[in-house]
Design a protein around this motif. Structure first.
Motif, PDB file in Angstrom:
ATOM      1  N   THR A 129     -61.301  79.934  93.941  1.00 59.91           N
ATOM      2  CA  THR A 129     -60.229  80.928  93.848  1.00 59.91           C
ATOM      3  C   THR A 129     -58.842  80.301  93.911  1.00 59.91           C
ATOM      4  OG1 THR A 129     -60.493  81.313  96.230  1.00 59.91           O
ATOM      5  CG2 THR A 129     -61.564  82.863  94.761  1.00 59.91           C
ATOM      6  N   TYR A 130     -58.694  79.147  94.576  1.00 62.17           N
ATOM      7  CA  TYR A 130     -57.405  78.477  94.716  1.00 62.17           C
ATOM      8  C   TYR A 130     -57.525  77.035  94.236  1.00 62.17           C
ATOM      9  CZ  TYR A 130     -56.371  82.375  97.881  1.00 62.17           C
ATOM     10  OH  TYR A 130     -56.185  83.623  98.422  1.00 62.17           O
ATOM     11  N   LEU A 131     -56.716  76.670  93.224  1.00 60.70           N
ATOM     12  CA  LEU A 131     -56.705  75.299  92.719  1.00 60.70           C
ATOM     13  C   LEU A 131     -55.274  74.785  92.708  1.00 60.70           C
ATOM     14  CD1 LEU A 131     -57.948  72.800  91.408  1.00 60.70           C
ATOM     15  CD2 LEU A 131     -57.828  73.975  89.193  1.00 60.70           C
ATOM     16  N   TYR A 132     -55.042  73.706  93.450  1.00 62.40           N
ATOM     17  CA  TYR A 132     -53.717  73.108  93.569  1.00 62.40           C
ATOM     18  C   TYR A 132     -53.717  71.741  92.893  1.00 62.40           C
ATOM     19  CZ  TYR A 132     -52.486  76.767  96.877  1.00 62.40           C
ATOM     20  OH  TYR A 132     -52.217  77.993  97.444  1.00 62.40           O
ATOM     21  N   LEU A 133     -52.993  71.643  91.768  1.00 62.08           N
ATOM     22  CA  LEU A 133     -52.853  70.390  91.022  1.00 62.08           C
ATOM     23  C   LEU A 133     -51.382  69.993  90.915  1.00 62.08           C
ATOM     24  CD1 LEU A 133     -55.400  71.124  88.153  1.00 62.08           C
ATOM     25  CD2 LEU A 133     -55.523  69.145  89.692  1.00 62.08           C
ATOM     26  N   ASP A 134     -50.536  70.568  91.752  1.00 66.69           N
ATOM     27  CA  ASP A 134     -49.109  70.296  91.684  1.00 66.69           C
ATOM     28  C   ASP A 134     -48.786  68.883  92.156  1.00 66.69           C
ATOM     29  OD1 ASP A 134     -50.126  71.800  94.034  1.00 66.69           O
ATOM     30  OD2 ASP A 134     -48.176  71.288  94.903  1.00 66.69           O
ATOM     31  N   GLY A 135     -47.685  68.352  91.654  1.00 63.46           N
ATOM     32  CA  GLY A 135     -47.231  67.027  92.081  1.00 63.46           C
ATOM     33  C   GLY A 135     -48.068  65.903  91.521  1.00 63.46           C
ATOM     34  N   ASN A 136     -48.500  66.035  90.267  1.00 61.53           N
ATOM     35  CA  ASN A 136     -49.254  64.966  89.611  1.00 61.53           C
ATOM     36  C   ASN A 136     -48.539  64.542  88.325  1.00 61.53           C
ATOM     37  OD1 ASN A 136     -51.933  64.305  91.046  1.00 61.53           O
ATOM     38  ND2 ASN A 136     -51.844  66.543  91.175  1.00 61.53           N
ATOM     39  N   GLN A 137     -49.241  63.867  87.428  1.00 62.87           N
ATOM     40  CA  GLN A 137     -48.633  63.375  86.189  1.00 62.87           C
ATOM     41  C   GLN A 137     -49.431  63.848  84.974  1.00 62.87           C
ATOM     42  OE1 GLN A 137     -47.743  59.128  86.453  1.00 62.87           O
ATOM     43  NE2 GLN A 137     -47.516  59.307  88.664  1.00 62.87           N
ATOM     44  N   ASN A 158     -47.228  73.103  89.246  1.00 63.08           N
ATOM     45  CA  ASN A 158     -45.833  72.686  89.366  1.00 63.08           C
ATOM     46  C   ASN A 158     -45.711  71.170  89.406  1.00 63.08           C
ATOM     47  OD1 ASN A 158     -45.073  75.354  89.580  1.00 63.08           O
ATOM     48  ND2 ASN A 158     -44.791  75.326  91.789  1.00 63.08           N
ATOM     49  N   ASN A 159     -44.559  70.667  88.939  1.00 58.06           N
ATOM     50  CA  ASN A 159     -44.216  69.246  89.081  1.00 58.06           C
ATOM     51  C   ASN A 159     -45.254  68.320  88.460  1.00 58.06           C
ATOM     52  OD1 ASN A 159     -41.713  69.526  90.802  1.00 58.06           O
ATOM     53  ND2 ASN A 159     -43.199  70.595  92.088  1.00 58.06           N
ATOM     54  N   ASN A 160     -45.566  68.600  87.198  1.00 51.34           N
ATOM     55  CA  ASN A 160     -46.363  67.693  86.385  1.00 51.34           C
ATOM     56  C   ASN A 160     -45.548  67.316  85.154  1.00 51.34           C
ATOM     57  OD1 ASN A 160     -49.355  67.127  87.244  1.00 51.34           O
ATOM     58  ND2 ASN A 160     -48.964  69.241  87.884  1.00 51.34           N
ATOM     59  N   ARG A 161     -46.216  66.906  84.083  1.00 48.21           N
ATOM     60  CA  ARG A 161     -45.516  66.507  82.852  1.00 48.21           C
ATOM     61  C   ARG A 161     -46.055  67.248  81.633  1.00 48.21           C
ATOM     62  NH1 ARG A 161     -45.062  59.897  83.719  1.00 48.21           N
ATOM     63  NH2 ARG A 161     -43.941  59.979  85.712  1.00 48.21           N
ATOM     64  N   LEU A 162     -46.468  68.480  81.843  1.00 51.27           N
ATOM     65  CA  LEU A 162     -46.994  69.290  80.746  1.00 51.27           C
ATOM     66  C   LEU A 162     -45.924  69.519  79.694  1.00 51.27           C
ATOM     67  CD1 LEU A 162     -48.949  71.954  82.825  1.00 51.27           C
ATOM     68  CD2 LEU A 162     -49.944  70.086  81.484  1.00 51.27           C
ATOM     69  N   ARG A 163     -46.299  69.342  78.412  1.00 52.62           N
ATOM     70  CA  ARG A 163     -45.345  69.472  77.317  1.00 52.62           C
ATOM     71  C   ARG A 163     -45.483  70.802  76.570  1.00 52.62           C
ATOM     72  NH1 ARG A 163     -46.930  63.858  76.818  1.00 52.62           N
ATOM     73  NH2 ARG A 163     -48.612  64.530  75.429  1.00 52.62           N
ATOM     74  N   GLU A 164     -46.709  71.314  76.479  1.00 48.32           N
ATOM     75  CA  GLU A 164     -46.931  72.580  75.787  1.00 48.32           C
ATOM     76  C   GLU A 164     -48.214  73.225  76.297  1.00 48.32           C
ATOM     77  OE1 GLU A 164     -47.587  72.153  71.614  1.00 48.32           O
ATOM     78  OE2 GLU A 164     -49.221  70.720  71.853  1.00 48.32           O
ATOM     79  N   LEU A 165     -48.329  74.508  76.043  1.00 55.12           N
ATOM     80  CA  LEU A 165     -49.572  75.231  76.313  1.00 55.12           C
ATOM     81  C   LEU A 165     -50.157  75.646  74.978  1.00 55.12           C
ATOM     82  CD1 LEU A 165     -49.164  77.699  79.314  1.00 55.12           C
ATOM     83  CD2 LEU A 165     -50.268  75.471  79.271  1.00 55.12           C
ATOM     84  N   ARG A 166     -51.465  75.428  74.825  1.00 52.14           N
ATOM     85  CA  ARG A 166     -52.135  75.731  73.565  1.00 52.14           C
ATOM     86  C   ARG A 166     -53.164  76.837  73.760  1.00 52.14           C
ATOM     87  NH1 ARG A 166     -52.818  69.371  72.519  1.00 52.14           N
ATOM     88  NH2 ARG A 166     -53.997  69.681  74.420  1.00 52.14           N
TER      89      ARG A 166
END
Length: 365
Positions: A129-137, A158-166
């Motif tokens: 139910t909760y997935l935290y992937l913030d603060g990565n690359q 939050n705080n990643n380097r995502l460029r687009e959503l597909r």
């Protein structure tokens, strides 16, 4: 979830004992609750993921140097409900890394160095139910990456380097309600990229690089209550920008964007808004479609407002509310520096005329 963890961390340190060995024993250097339900290996210089009992429900591996999560890393830990791997210098999550963890509800992978998430990495996480992937690359999200997560409620990116959503990014995660993607490098949300998560209630997109409002992607959303677009370089917002979820939206953050104008129908359908943040932009006026009746918080400072009749609805609202909103006139010259609420520029403005629906033919005595 953090309070949940804190309670058990304290409990474990009150009743610690360490035993090295295979599952069924407390891993070396770790502290365990007497029944092994909770295993705490916080900042003990682990290099590998320890094997823990199938009865273990909480495993805290924070602040160790683990590098990656290989396939089947938790094959002996099928009872896990909460797994904490923040600040573990993780770089890669392998395929089937969490295989067998069907009971896992909380997964914390924040503040690592993750660049790669292999296809199938989240296989078996049907109860998450909760997935935290913030603060990565993380730069991209593979199509269907979250598809096993049929119960996912909160996703932190939050705080990643995502460029687009597909399109297809969130296939399967139909119950997602909170999606946080602030402080990435998003330039676009492709049409269809949010179709599978139309029930989002909170969407954070602040601190990205979107120069154009992604109306095609946003128009599939139905019940957004809070939307943050702050610190995106959008100069304009189009007609019907929020119409699909306007009956539900209560909080809208549009501050620090360099925003210059709204299309007149930008707020069409927005009927429940309580908080609207427009400070630190280049706005001179507000659209006719903005209704003020439900507002309880409005920020307008650091905008070059033109104090003319186009702002008369704002002035009327200011005169009838106790909310003190700071907004200075920048023009015309004779009004420059005055607060909008104190300006005399509106004295000759005529109120908006109501449409004549036809004369009554007669009156009843």
């Amino acid at each position: 979830p953090y309070l949940f963890t804190l309670v058990y961390v304290i409990t474990c340190y009150k009743n610690p004992f360490s035993v090295t060995g295979a599952p069924g024993q407390c891993p070396d250097l770790c502290h365990c609750h007497s029944d092994l339900l909770h295993v705490i290996c916080f900042n003990v210089k682990l290099k590998k993921i320890p094997r823990v009992s199938e009865t273990t429900q909480l495993l805290n591996l924070q602040r160790n140097n683990l590098g990656n999560i290989p396939t089947g890393a938790f094959s002996d830990s099928k009872g896990l409900i909460s797994l904490h791997m923040q600040n573990c210098q993780l770089r890669e999550i392998g395929s089937q890394a969490f295989k067998g963890l069907t009971k896992l509800a909380y997964l914390y992978l924040s503040n690592n160095e993750i660049t790669t998430i292999k296809p199938g990495a989240f296989e078996d996480l049907t109860g998450l139910t909760y997935l935290y992937l913030d603060g990565n690359q993380i730069t991209e999200l593979a199509k269907g990456l979250f598809s096993p997560m049929i119960n996912l409620f909160i996703l932190q990116l939050n705080n990643n380097r995502l460029r687009e959503l597909r399109p297809g990014t969130f296939t399967g995660a139909k119950d997602l309600r909170w999606l946080h993607m602030a402080n990435n490098t998003l330039t676009t949300l492709q049409p269809g990229s949010l179709d599978e998560v139309e029930n989002l209630a909170i969407l954070h997109l602040d601190g990205n690089r979107m120069a154009t409002y992604p109306i095609a992607a946003m128009s599939k959303l139905r019940v957004v209550e809070e939307l943050t677009l702050s610190r995106n370089p959008m100069k304009t917002l189009p007609d019907l920008a929020f119409q699909s979820f306007g009956r539900y939206m209560e909080r809208l953050y549009l501050d620090n964007m360099g925003l210059e104008k709204f299309s007149d129908g930008a707020f069409t359908g927005v009927t429940a808004i309580k908080s609207l943040y427009l400070d630190n932009n280049r706005l001179r006026t507000l659209p006719r479609s903005l209704e003020y009746g439900t507002l309880t918080n409005l920020t307008l400072f650091n905008n070059p407002w033109t104090c003319s009749c186009s702002l008369a609805p704002l002035k009327k609202w200011m005169d009838t509310t106790r909310i003190r909103t700071d907004a200075l006139c920048a023009s015309p010259a004779q009004q420059k520096g005055r607060q909008v609420r104190d300006s005399s520029a509106f004295s000759s403005c005529r109120p908006k005329q109501k449409k004549n629906r036809g004369k009554t033919k007669g009156t009843r005595q």
